[in-house]
Design a protein around this motif. Structure first.
Motif, PDB file in Angstrom:
ATOM      1  N   PHE A 184      10.615   7.401  -1.953  1.00 37.27           N
ATOM      2  CA  PHE A 184      10.215   6.940  -3.282  1.00 37.27           C
ATOM      3  C   PHE A 184      11.451   6.468  -4.058  1.00 37.27           C
ATOM      4  N   ALA A 185      12.488   7.320  -4.094  1.00 42.51           N
ATOM      5  CA  ALA A 185      13.699   6.994  -4.838  1.00 42.51           C
ATOM      6  C   ALA A 185      14.411   5.792  -4.226  1.00 42.51           C
ATOM      7  N   SER A 186      14.273   5.614  -2.907  1.00 44.87           N
ATOM      8  CA  SER A 186      14.976   4.522  -2.239  1.00 44.87           C
ATOM      9  C   SER A 186      14.356   3.171  -2.552  1.00 44.87           C
ATOM     10  N   VAL A 187      13.016   3.121  -2.612  1.00 45.04           N
ATOM     11  CA  VAL A 187      12.395   1.814  -2.795  1.00 45.04           C
ATOM     12  C   VAL A 187      12.000   1.546  -4.241  1.00 45.04           C
ATOM     13  N   ASP A 188      11.932   2.574  -5.074  1.00 48.38           N
ATOM     14  CA  ASP A 188      11.338   2.402  -6.397  1.00 48.38           C
ATOM     15  C   ASP A 188      11.955   3.387  -7.386  1.00 48.38           C
ATOM     16  N   GLN A 189      13.270   3.211  -7.620  1.00 47.25           N
ATOM     17  CA  GLN A 189      14.034   4.228  -8.326  1.00 47.25           C
ATOM     18  C   GLN A 189      13.516   4.533  -9.734  1.00 47.25           C
ATOM     19  N   SER A 190      13.201   3.488 -10.513  1.00 48.01           N
ATOM     20  CA  SER A 190      12.866   3.736 -11.916  1.00 48.01           C
ATOM     21  C   SER A 190      11.564   4.506 -12.069  1.00 48.01           C
ATOM     22  N   VAL A 191      10.563   4.175 -11.240  1.00 48.58           N
ATOM     23  CA  VAL A 191       9.297   4.906 -11.335  1.00 48.58           C
ATOM     24  C   VAL A 191       9.471   6.327 -10.805  1.00 48.58           C
ATOM     25  N   ALA A 192      10.251   6.467  -9.734  1.00 51.10           N
ATOM     26  CA  ALA A 192      10.510   7.803  -9.187  1.00 51.10           C
ATOM     27  C   ALA A 192      11.145   8.695 -10.251  1.00 51.10           C
ATOM     28  N   VAL A 213       0.832  -1.202   0.000  1.00 55.05           N
ATOM     29  CA  VAL A 213       0.000   0.000   0.000  1.00 55.05           C
ATOM     30  C   VAL A 213       0.875   1.265   0.000  1.00 55.05           C
ATOM     31  N   ASP A 214       2.064   1.169   0.611  1.00 53.97           N
ATOM     32  CA  ASP A 214       2.978   2.320   0.594  1.00 53.97           C
ATOM     33  C   ASP A 214       3.551   2.539  -0.802  1.00 53.97           C
ATOM     34  N   ILE A 215       3.845   1.434  -1.485  1.00 50.55           N
ATOM     35  CA  ILE A 215       4.361   1.533  -2.852  1.00 50.55           C
ATOM     36  C   ILE A 215       3.313   2.199  -3.750  1.00 50.55           C
ATOM     37  N   VAL A 216       2.056   1.784  -3.589  1.00 52.75           N
ATOM     38  CA  VAL A 216       0.975   2.374  -4.387  1.00 52.75           C
ATOM     39  C   VAL A 216       0.835   3.860  -4.055  1.00 52.75           C
ATOM     40  N   ARG A 217       0.891   4.168  -2.768  1.00 49.24           N
ATOM     41  CA  ARG A 217       0.732   5.546  -2.326  1.00 49.24           C
ATOM     42  C   ARG A 217       1.853   6.445  -2.821  1.00 49.24           C
ATOM     43  N   LEU A 218       3.080   5.907  -2.862  1.00 43.97           N
ATOM     44  CA  LEU A 218       4.198   6.702  -3.378  1.00 43.97           C
ATOM     45  C   LEU A 218       3.953   7.085  -4.835  1.00 43.97           C
ATOM     46  N   GLY A 219       3.230   6.196  -5.555  1.00 48.67           N
ATOM     47  CA  GLY A 219       2.890   6.527  -6.931  1.00 48.67           C
ATOM     48  C   GLY A 219       1.994   7.756  -7.009  1.00 48.67           C
ATOM     49  N   LEU A 220       1.229   8.002  -5.932  1.00 50.89           N
ATOM     50  CA  LEU A 220       0.309   9.145  -5.917  1.00 50.89           C
ATOM     51  C   LEU A 220       1.013  10.430  -5.469  1.00 50.89           C
ATOM     52  N   ASP A 221       1.751  10.358  -4.339  1.00 44.84           N
ATOM     53  CA  ASP A 221       2.309  11.605  -3.813  1.00 44.84           C
ATOM     54  C   ASP A 221       3.802  11.494  -3.487  1.00 44.84           C
ATOM     55  N   GLY A 222       4.462  10.475  -4.013  1.00 41.87           N
ATOM     56  CA  GLY A 222       5.871  10.266  -3.685  1.00 41.87           C
ATOM     57  C   GLY A 222       6.801  11.341  -4.207  1.00 41.87           C
TER      58      GLY A 222
END
Lengths: 282, 295
Positions: free
Chosen positions: B173-181, A106-115
């Motif tokens: 965001f960059a730490s866990v998911d670099q490419s999407v960030a 859910v945190d991964i999904v949320r980062l997609g919104l406001d990360g």
């Protein structure tokens, strides 16, 4: 997040999400592809197919503006590539999370919104509730509610893929770019993720561009395919593109397309082993 | 350390009164609190980003920094902060793979670390006759903290934490998911550099109190323990801070009544917290399966 005004109109009258004319990309001195003409209509489900190393991922990255065109012209959602990335949901190639990563789905999904937002989220605001409800809604949409609160590294590949699709969807994008989302999934998961993506494409009116190695799991849903090969590229309806004649031209070698009893396609004579596979951003 | 005349009693108010009777102890609690909070928050991101080796190296670089400053006769604080930020820049310049993970970075970081230690040894040799000081540089000096030092620690920690607060979400965001960030426009490379600088500042800060060898007691242990106990990011950060504060202050208090060094107690309490967390986590699924499942 309204749609950028002035979408290009195709000759046929439908709005185009992506239009490429004579596009070429050079990476490290090597021409990945050139003379590329692609039309992707708004709301279509389009597959990008082709053998390893022909630049399927590069096409996705070019649409995102992460790779510049060496020549030619590209319009994405009515503007230059990279200009409309806020309206594009992107799922990069072969992304899996380490088993030990202590972050929830859910945190991964949320980062997609406001990360990408700076500063700390203010507690108790209306925006916070809105964020939470949107994250829940999109997790429900992909059917991931049962495992969204577990560490992402501990759920299966298919479950991770659903959560990542939810992440790509969370900002209500007009277009989804999915780079090999079916890769590394077993057959039943391939089929269910394919049908999920097609449902999203139809119900949410989202243009879907999906890079695939095997066309069969998605064949029944496709409006159009972009087939890249050593001999160029062809863009059109699957029945016109995936034929012995067209593919022989693209591969520059005799190719036979056979139809199986259940409507699947088998491409015979590809000059490559059935790799599972190594075309990193090729 | 055991201050003469100090006895632990069952009267908690009297114990606390005794602990804070001397100004050096008050400053020790202040400085310990400041570095605990800074280390807990920066360390949390360090553990998440798997950059513990970089953190360790940045901490060790404090040793040549401080030894060099002593040799040159300038403020030791300048030595710590100067060397640690410079080392952060060097580590940031070490090329690493495009993907997530910093595995390819480790060899370059190891080279930096080895050279830093050798330089520290040279500075100690050049500055003859402060062998007692070496012990302090390596194992810390909770008890000699001046008011001025507390102010400097507070200012640097506050600046680092404000910066961390501003970049926190994109950094996560960059730490866990670099490419999407990256595709979302998060400046991944600049953030990575900024984080190394913050890590260097924090390591320099903690080094001055715990000594360069025991920085990890505060940088890694509370964060790793918190991440074992919960996967909710905000709760995990809060827990990391709480553990760091408890471990530091408890270490100070116990050392006050005992003849053994503070660093040992702080580290031991941190270690105990981690072990307890690991055991709890191992047992938690078994316990949960018996009781009702709470979401």
């Amino acid at each position: 997040m309204s749609l950028p005004a002035g979408r290009t109109r195709a000759a046929g009258g439908g709005a185009l999400a992506v239009e490429v004319r004579g596009g070429a990309v050079t990476l490290g001195g090597r021409t990945v592809w050139r003379g590329l003409d692609v039309d992707i209509g708004a709301g279509e489900f389009v597959a990008v197919l082709g053998p390893n190393g022909v630049g399927k991922s590069t096409l996705i990255r070019a649409i995102l503006g992460l790779v510049p065109l060496a020549s030619g012209r590209m319009t994405v959602l009515g503007g230059p590539p990279g200009g409309a990335n806020a309206s594009i949901g992107y799922l990069p190639q072969r992304r899996s999370f380490e088993t030990g990563l202590r972050v929830r789905g859910v945190d991964i999904v949320r980062l997609g919104l406001d990360g990408d937002r700076w500063g700390l989220p203010l507690p108790g605001g209306g925006r916070r509730r809105e964020t939470q409800s949107r994250v829940e809604e999109v997790i429900g949409m992909v059917g991931a509610a049962a495992y969204a609160h577990r560490p992402i590294g501990e759920v299966s590949g298919g479950e991770q893929q659903r959560l990542l699709i939810a992440q790509a969807l969370v900002r209500r994008p007009h277009m989804l770019l999915l780079d090999e989302p079916l890769d590394s999934l077993d057959l039943s998961n391939q089929a269910s993720v394919a049908s999920l993506v097609s449902r999203i494409c139809r119900d949410e009116s989202v243009t879907v561009v999906l890079v695939a190695h095997d066309v069969n799991p998605i064949l029944g849903y496709l409006d159009r395919v972009v087939y890249l090969g050593p001999g160029g590229a062809v863009c059109g309806p699957p029945a016109q593109v995936i034929t012995s004649q067209t593919l022989s031209r693209l591969y520059r070698t005799p190719i036979e397309v056979l139809r199986t009893g259940d409507g699947g396609l088998v491409v015979v004579g590809q000059p490559e082993p059935p790799a599972y596979h190594s075309d990193r951003h090729g | 350390m055991a201050v003469s005349g100090a006895h632990l009693s069952w009267n908690l108010a009297r114990d606390v009164h005794q602990l804070l009777a001397f100004h050096f102890m008050v400053n020790a609690f202040r400085a310990g609190g400041i570095v605990a909070v800074a280390a807990a928050l920066t360390g949390w991101f360090m553990v998440l980003r798997r950059q513990a080796f970089a953190g360790h190296t940045l901490a060790l670089v404090g040793f040549p920094g401080a030894a060099g400053a002593l040799w040159l006769g300038i403020s030791v604080s300048w030595g710590y902060f100067g060397f640690c930020t410079a080392a952060a820049l060097v580590i940031a310049a070490v090329p690493h793979g495009d993907g997530h993970g910093y595995s390819q970075e480790s060899a370059g970081i190891g080279v930096v670390q080895a050279f830093a230690l050798a330089s520290g040894f040279l500075f100690v040799a050049l500055h003859r006759g402060f062998l007692n000081g070496v012990n302090t540089l390596l194992f810390g000096s909770f008890l000699g903290v001046t008011d001025h030092q507390v102010v400097v620690l507070l200012i640097v920690a506050a600046a680092a934490l404000v910066a961390l607060g501003i970049v926190g979400r994109p950094l996560l965001f960059a730490s866990v998911d670099q490419s999407v960030a990256l595709a979302r426009g998060v400046p991944v490379r600049p953030l990575s550099l900024l984080f190394l600088l913050l890590l260097g500042l924090t390591a320099a800060e903690v080094s001055q109190i715990t000594g360069t060898l025991l920085v990890f007691a505060l940088l890694v242990m509370p964060a790793a323990t918190a991440q074992l106990l919960t996967i909710r990011p905000v709760l995990s950060l809060a827990l990391s801070v709480a553990i760091a504060l408890v471990v530091t202050w408890a270490g100070l208090a116990v050392a006050y009544y005992s003849p053994y060094p503070i660093g040992f107690f702080v580290t031991t309490f941190g270690f105990a917290a981690y072990v307890v967390a690991a055991v709890v986590r191992r047992l938690a699924p078994a316990l949960r399966s018996r009781g009702p499942v709470t979401p």
